[in-house]
Design a protein around this motif. Structure first.
Motif, PDB file in Angstrom:
ATOM      1  N   UNK A  42       9.721  -2.109  -1.955  1.00 39.08           N
ATOM      2  CA  UNK A  42      10.466  -1.043  -1.130  1.00 39.08           C
ATOM      3  C   UNK A  42      10.343  -0.840  -0.016  1.00 39.08           C
ATOM      4  N   UNK A  43      11.351  -0.539   0.856  1.00 39.41           N
ATOM      5  CA  UNK A  43      11.345  -0.424   2.334  1.00 39.41           C
ATOM      6  C   UNK A  43      11.625   1.124   2.580  1.00 39.41           C
ATOM      7  N   UNK A  44      10.863   1.579   3.732  1.00 41.61           N
ATOM      8  CA  UNK A  44      11.234   2.957   4.176  1.00 41.61           C
ATOM      9  C   UNK A  44      11.305   2.673   6.006  1.00 41.61           C
ATOM     10  N   UNK A  53      10.013   0.164  10.296  1.00 39.40           N
ATOM     11  CA  UNK A  53      10.178   0.023   8.671  1.00 39.40           C
ATOM     12  C   UNK A  53       8.730  -0.303   8.129  1.00 39.40           C
ATOM     13  N   UNK A  54       8.573   0.208   7.054  1.00 39.76           N
ATOM     14  CA  UNK A  54       7.259   0.024   6.171  1.00 39.76           C
ATOM     15  C   UNK A  54       7.867  -0.583   4.811  1.00 39.76           C
ATOM     16  N   UNK A  55       7.208  -1.843   4.523  1.00 40.42           N
ATOM     17  CA  UNK A  55       7.570  -2.416   3.343  1.00 40.42           C
ATOM     18  C   UNK A  55       6.328  -2.677   2.387  1.00 40.42           C
ATOM     19  N   UNK A  56       6.257  -2.348   0.992  1.00 40.87           N
ATOM     20  CA  UNK A  56       5.330  -2.684   0.090  1.00 40.87           C
ATOM     21  C   UNK A  56       4.376  -1.187   0.141  1.00 40.87           C
ATOM     22  N   UNK A  57       3.536  -1.267  -0.918  1.00 40.74           N
ATOM     23  CA  UNK A  57       2.678  -0.341  -1.189  1.00 40.74           C
ATOM     24  C   UNK A  57       1.394  -0.123  -0.260  1.00 40.74           C
ATOM     25  N   UNK A 116      18.702   8.481   3.597  1.00 47.30           N
ATOM     26  CA  UNK A 116      19.770   7.815   2.726  1.00 47.30           C
ATOM     27  C   UNK A 116      19.078   6.641   1.731  1.00 47.30           C
ATOM     28  N   UNK A 117      18.896   6.932   0.762  1.00 44.00           N
ATOM     29  CA  UNK A 117      18.243   6.306  -0.362  1.00 44.00           C
ATOM     30  C   UNK A 117      18.986   5.093  -1.225  1.00 44.00           C
ATOM     31  N   UNK A 118      18.204   4.097  -1.582  1.00 47.15           N
ATOM     32  CA  UNK A 118      18.959   3.348  -2.795  1.00 47.15           C
ATOM     33  C   UNK A 118      17.735   3.356  -3.986  1.00 47.15           C
ATOM     34  N   UNK A 128      12.586   4.616  -5.716  1.00 45.77           N
ATOM     35  CA  UNK A 128      13.480   4.077  -4.566  1.00 45.77           C
ATOM     36  C   UNK A 128      12.845   2.698  -4.346  1.00 45.77           C
ATOM     37  N   UNK A 129      14.241   1.727  -3.844  1.00 45.40           N
ATOM     38  CA  UNK A 129      13.870   0.399  -3.265  1.00 45.40           C
ATOM     39  C   UNK A 129      14.088   0.507  -1.938  1.00 45.40           C
TER      40      UNK A 129
END
Length: 158
Positions: A42-44, A53-57, A116-118, A128-129
């Protein structure tokens, strides 16, 4: 096939858990609980005074740790505002408003904005992805600049 009422409720429950878990303490256990709401890839993306942008655990844990050490988050609480859930099958998009209020020392709103979430469902579980957080453009985001200016001295990992 459009989302069932149960799908929509399960997604709504995830929105509430995001707000509930961000209000937890700065421990590693709490950070892991928050990160568990996202799929591993997932990204945030955060758009406030910074755009990042933050990606992954590991990076999502870093995002949690940043919020809990740089800001006085222990004096705040998060709420879910309006929301719209759309989708079908194993994919959904959610537009929703977040609100942060003072629970100590002050009264009123700390900040507002939108997500805005997917979401994706895998093996019956919704997570969340991809998430994009935008601070309300009418909110004086510069109020947070003193915290950002001291982030290097204040940041602590859980």
């Amino acid at each position: 096939m459009s989302l069932s009422a149960l799908d929509r409720f399960e997604i709504f429950e995830q929105l509430v858990l995001h707000q509930r878990y961000i209000d937890n303490d700065p421990s590693r256990e709490s950070a892991d609980k928050y990160v568990s709401l996202y799929w591993p890839e997932a990204t945030f993306t955060v758009n406030d005074l910074r755009s990042q942008t933050f990606t992954g655990p590991a990076e999502l844990k870093n995002l949690y740790d940043f919020a809990h050490s740089v800001f006085p988050i222990e004096k705040w609480f998060h709420d879910v505002g309006w929301f719209e859930i759309h989708g079908d099958g194993d994919a959904a998009t959610v537009s929703w408003r977040w609100r942060v209020s003072w629970k100590e020392d002050n009264e009123g709103v700390v900040s507002t904005g939108t997500y805005q979430d997917r979401f994706e469902r895998r093996d019956g579980v919704w997570k969340v992805i991809d998430r994009v957080s935008d601070i309300d453009p009418n909110w004086p985001a510069a109020l947070f600049q003193p915290y950002i200016d001291k982030q290097e001295e204040r940041f602590k990992a859980s």
